[in-house]
Design an enzyme around this catalytic site. Structure first.
Site, PDB file in Angstrom:
ATOM      1  CG  ASP A 172      -1.602   1.132   1.479  1.00  0.00           C
ATOM      2  OD1 ASP A 172      -2.172   1.580   0.182  1.00  0.00           O
ATOM      3  OD2 ASP A 172      -1.853   1.677   2.499  1.00  0.00           O
ATOM      4  CG  ASP A 230      -1.752   7.601   0.148  1.00  0.00           C
ATOM      5  OD1 ASP A 230      -0.709   8.207  -0.124  1.00  0.00           O
ATOM      6  OD2 ASP A 230      -2.736   7.301  -0.639  1.00  0.00           O
TER       7      ASP A 230
END
Length: 225
Positions: free
Chosen positions: A8, A10
């Site tokens: 991922d 953020d």
């Protein structure tokens, strides 16, 4: 055969939310009505944190904002955004984690709910070739229309997009001896649950509790955690 490592973006590889910060950047620089945009952006961000965000609604709000500008202006704004916001947030701990998998010659991809316009330059700056992100629809001239192509790359959508991406390369997840996914959010539990090595990375409270219950590793890359 080499392994696969998925990340991922953020609050996982970045200590910030690039999507939210892009909106703040637009408001701060006067590219959009600052008060109205910042208020709407904050509402969506709160929904995201609470796990109640409608991803299509948000993405088409964000992409609709991008559609207001010609490509050359978008590119100039993103260069400024990278310089002012993103490059200071590219921290050694995240680079070191990526480097561990690069040294092992793993297949590496970033898979993010944020749209490709915002995230492609960030993936490049991190040295990651493969990016699975929300895809903006483009018109015949390559301009963003404001619409989303396909389904969002969030929640179960990440699983669907991952399988599609692997299939496009003639592969499937079971082909890899070991599969890793690093994420900070409970929104990514569907993908975390199908890899052999889920890693809660700078986890929020909901993911931390889930990881502790299942005995998943928990790591912290940033001092603020």
């Amino acid at each position: 055969m080499r392994n696969i490592a998925l990340f991922d973006l953020d609050h996982t590889l970045l200590p910030i939310d690039s999507d939210y910060e892009w909106g703040q950047f637009l408001a701060r620089t006067g590219a959009v009505d600052a008060d109205a945009f910042a208020r709407r952006n904050a509402e969506f961000f709160a929904q995201y944190q609470a796990g109640t965000l409608d991803p299509v609604e948000y993405l088409e709000f964000a992409l609709g904002t991008l559609a207001q500008f010609p490509n050359h202006q978008l590119d100039a704004m993103h260069q400024q955004f990278m310089h002012e916001v993103i490059h200071p947030a590219l921290l050694p701990a995240a680079r070191d984690l990526l480097q561990q998998h690069q040294d092992q010659q793993d297949l590496i991809a970033i898979i993010t709910a944020t749209n490709r316009f915002v995230t492609a330059p960030i993936a490049k700056a991190l040295g990651v070739e493969h990016l699975i992100a929300a895809e903006p629809e483009l018109d015949n001239h390559g301009k963003i229309t404001g619409k989303l192509l396909g389904i969002p790359t969030s929640g179960q959508g990440k699983v669907i997009h991952l399988h599609q991406w692997l299939a496009s390369q003639g592969k499937q997840l079971s082909d890899f001896p070991q599969s890793y996914f690093y994420s900070d959010s409970q929104n990514d539990i569907p993908l975390l649950s199908i890899v052999s090595h889920p890693v809660a990375t700078n986890p929020n409270n909901k993911l931390r509790a889930h990881a502790e219950q299942l005995g998943w590793p928990i790591i912290h890359l940033f001092d603020a955690q």
